[in-house]
Design an enzyme around this catalytic site. Structure first.
Site, PDB file in Angstrom:
ATOM      1  N   HIS A  74       6.611  -6.461   1.490  1.00 51.30           N
ATOM      2  CA  HIS A  74       6.947  -6.222   0.306  1.00 51.30           C
ATOM      3  C   HIS A  74       7.730  -4.985   0.710  1.00 51.30           C
ATOM      4  O   HIS A  74       7.742  -4.090   1.565  1.00 51.30           O
ATOM      5  CB  HIS A  74       5.537  -5.598  -0.292  1.00 51.30           C
ATOM      6  CG  HIS A  74       4.738  -5.326   0.390  1.00 51.30           C
ATOM      7  ND1 HIS A  74       3.706  -5.810   0.724  1.00 51.30           N
ATOM      8  CD2 HIS A  74       4.193  -3.602   0.491  1.00 51.30           C
ATOM      9  CE1 HIS A  74       3.174  -4.708   1.775  1.00 51.30           C
ATOM     10  NE2 HIS A  74       3.445  -3.554   1.461  1.00 51.30           N
ATOM     11  N   HIS A  87       8.318  -1.117  -0.053  1.00 53.04           N
ATOM     12  CA  HIS A  87       8.238  -0.131  -1.403  1.00 53.04           C
ATOM     13  C   HIS A  87       9.903   0.815  -1.084  1.00 53.04           C
ATOM     14  O   HIS A  87      10.413   1.539  -0.475  1.00 53.04           O
ATOM     15  CB  HIS A  87       7.463   1.576  -0.364  1.00 53.04           C
ATOM     16  CG  HIS A  87       6.431   0.531   0.356  1.00 53.04           C
ATOM     17  ND1 HIS A  87       4.881   1.026  -0.481  1.00 53.04           N
ATOM     18  CD2 HIS A  87       5.293  -0.163   0.244  1.00 53.04           C
ATOM     19  CE1 HIS A  87       3.951   0.639  -0.115  1.00 53.04           C
ATOM     20  NE2 HIS A  87       4.183  -0.701   0.923  1.00 53.04           N
TER      21      HIS A  87
END
Ligand code: DGP
Length: 179
Positions: free
Chosen positions: A165, A167
């Site tokens: 992922h 951010h």
């Protein structure tokens, strides 16, 4: 000094273990991989926050093929605030925001990408797509003038969810170097 020595008796670790539902006697033996040499242990333990200890434990107990909380978010089995979605990626607000804008962007298909260090040649398209999605999210969130994209990779970077992922952080003045 008194505070530091109380950490050595273990409350940080115990709190962190409790957080992920483990007790000391249920810890996998491989956790010892993260134990520092004895002569370094004092400063190492006293410097670690609960978040850092939890991240190390998550990494040890993580099975890269096991589903993560993000699979449930993709399947909409648990709620999230989605800010952008296309056929390949999903972007949603972080449950624990570190800035006025804090969005996570994930590939819908993990395809072995539990973390960036697992990337292979075949992942270059999705990696580029994720980065472009970061720009799209920044634009939607009105932070194109200044935003930061972060990938935490592995226990030393405090990665806690083993589904790659990005951010995307913004809406406040960032500092450098990062913590
Ligand atoms: P990292 O530490 O880089 O692995 O970041 C994982 C992030 O995921 C962390 O900032 C908190 C966020 N997170 C964990 N669980 C959930 C959840 O159930 N919902 C949302 N929206 N975010 C979550």
């Amino acid at each position: 000094m008194a505070a530091a020595s109380s950490f050595l008796r273990g409350p940080l670790s115990v709190r962190a273990l409790g957080f992920i539902g483990l007790s000391n006697n249920r810890l996998p033996q491989s956790l010892t991989l993260f134990h520092p040499p004895v002569h370094h242990r004092r400063s190492y333990v006293s410097a670690a926050t609960d978040e850092e200890v939890s991240a190390r434990i998550s990494a040890v107990t993580a099975n890269s093929e096991a589903p993560t909380i993000f699979d449930k978010i993709i399947a909409k089995e648990i709620p999230s605030t989605i800010v952008y979605e296309d056929e390949k990626v999903l972007a949603f607000r972080d449950i624990n925001p570190q800035a006025p804008v804090h969005v996570l962007i994930i590939p819908k298909l993990r395809d072995g990408l539990s973390q960036l260090s697992k990337a292979e040649e075949r992942h270059t398209e999705i990696l580029g797509h994720l980065l472009f999605a970061a720009k799209v999210v920044a634009e939607k969130e009105g932070i194109l003038d200044g935003f930061r994209v972060v990938v935490n990779n592995g226990p030393q970077a405090c990665q806690s969810v083993y589904h790659l992922h990005l951010h995307v952080l913004g809406g406040r003045q960032m500092k450098w170097p990062p913590g």
